[in-house]
Design an enzyme around this catalytic site. Structure first.
Site, PDB file in Angstrom:
ATOM      1  N   ASP A 115      43.304  40.843  27.952  1.00 36.14           N
ATOM      2  CA  ASP A 115      44.082  39.933  27.082  1.00 36.14           C
ATOM      3  C   ASP A 115      43.152  38.895  26.448  1.00 36.14           C
ATOM      4  O   ASP A 115      43.411  38.418  25.337  1.00 36.14           O
ATOM      5  CB  ASP A 115      45.173  39.210  27.882  1.00 36.14           C
ATOM      6  N   LYS A 149      50.500  41.524  37.590  1.00 34.78           N
ATOM      7  CA  LYS A 149      49.178  41.112  37.099  1.00 34.78           C
ATOM      8  C   LYS A 149      48.403  40.211  38.068  1.00 34.78           C
ATOM      9  O   LYS A 149      47.178  40.279  38.126  1.00 34.78           O
ATOM     10  CB  LYS A 149      49.328  40.375  35.769  1.00 34.78           C
TER      11      LYS A 149
END
Ligand code: NAP
Length: 292
Positions: free
Chosen positions: A111, A75
């Site tokens: 997210d 990520k």
């Protein structure tokens, strides 16, 4: 499932890359959604170790993969290889969704949408409050960004096993988002009971308590919780972690990670397909799957 649809040689392919990858529920969520909406897309998962990340991205472009999710451990590293990243992803320093627009890779962090949508019903209650984030990884970064940008939080405690990482996050977000209400703590000392207890909201952003380690919890002391709190665990497998069970036993409102998972997925789905994911159906399907 409509299998005829899945052998069309022109199907649009989307995917998830990570290492390890076999625990991901994203293929299930997206493929069921494509099926419900009769979209000619297929979601695959690719196990990509760190040293192969750059080559994997070249492969994605060569094969015309429309977009992909990014999970542990890529990520943060992937940001260096993308053509551009959204404001959120740039501040957070982590990308979980990529759109491939004819070889140009755009990075996003969905997210944030997952966390904001989960906590939105409590926005008024959270205004002016003290909150605690357990963890200092990618999910913690998205939580910090969401709380500072979208909720009027007065104080944020970051509690992490490796205290230096919590300190680094404090320094980074204080400077980057011009917010000076952050304190960093080590996850172990007993005085954390007070930190937990006076927090209106506690978010567990670690994998503690995730299947198969279902007996673990960031705290096992019931006095950490009280009936005026909101306790949010980003883990969704199991749906009710030991952390949430303990908080519930003290009367707190508890939120598991499934809403966040579906909302972050829905945002990615929309970026790739331009369609709205059938979120309620997907939520119920995953809930009964995980509850079984
Ligand atoms: P990450 O960047 O690797 O960070 C992991 C964090 O958890 C670190 O702070 C680490 O502490 C801590 N940690 C891990 N194991 C621990 C243990 N046994 N004891 C104490 N601390 C521990 O991972 P991430 O991307 O933030 O993901 C974290 C979790 O969130 C995963 O379970 C992931 O599946 C979940 N997640 C859920 C959603 C959702 O949609 N519901 C979305 C994103 C992530 P150290 O710094 O000391 O190593």
């Amino acid at each position: 499932m409509n299998f005829e649809n899945k052998i069309n040689h022109n199907s649009n392919i989307v995917a998830v890359i990570g290492h390890p990858i076999k625990h991901s529920f994203s293929p299930l969520m997206h493929n069921i959604s494509f099926d419900i909406l009769q979209l000619d897309y297929l979601y695959l998962s690719f196990d990509v170790p760190s040293e192969s990340l750059k080559d994997a991205l070249k492969g994605m472009i060569a094969l015309g993969i429309k977009g992909f999710n990014v999970t542990i451990p890529h990520k943060e590293k992937i940001v260096d290889f993308l053509n551009d990243v959204s404001e959120e992803a740039s501040v957070i320093g982590a990308v979980n969704t990529v759109v491939n627009e004819n070889g140009i890779l755009h990075g996003y962090n969905t997210d944030v949408a997952g966390i904001v949508e989960t906590l939105l019903p409590f926005k008024d209650e959270l205004a002016g409050s003290e909150v605690t984030i357990i963890g200092a990884g990618g999910a913690a970064r998205a939580a910090l960004y969401s709380l500072i940008r979208h909720f009027k939080i007065e104080k944020i405690n970051i509690v992490n096993r490796t205290e230096e990482k919590a300190e680094r996050l404090k320094e980074y977000f204080s400077a980057k988002m011009l917010y000076n209400g952050i304190k960093a703590y080590d996850l172990t000392p007993p005085d954390l009971i007070d930190v937990f207890n006076r927090s209106k909201l506690i978010i567990n952003t670690t994998s503690i308590g995730m299947s198969p380690e279902e007996d673990d919890s960031p705290t096992t002391i019931p006095g950490s919780f009280n009936k005026d709190q909101i306790i949010f665990d980003v883990v969704y497998n199991p749906l009710e972690t030991k952390f949430l069970q303990l908080a519930k036993s003290q009367g707190a409102v508890t939120l598991n990670g499934l809403r966040m998972f579906v909302e972050q997925g829905a945002k990615a789905f929309e970026l790739w397909t331009g369609h709205e994911m059938p979120k309620d159906k997907i939520y119920k399907t995953l809930q009964s799957y995980l509850g079984a």
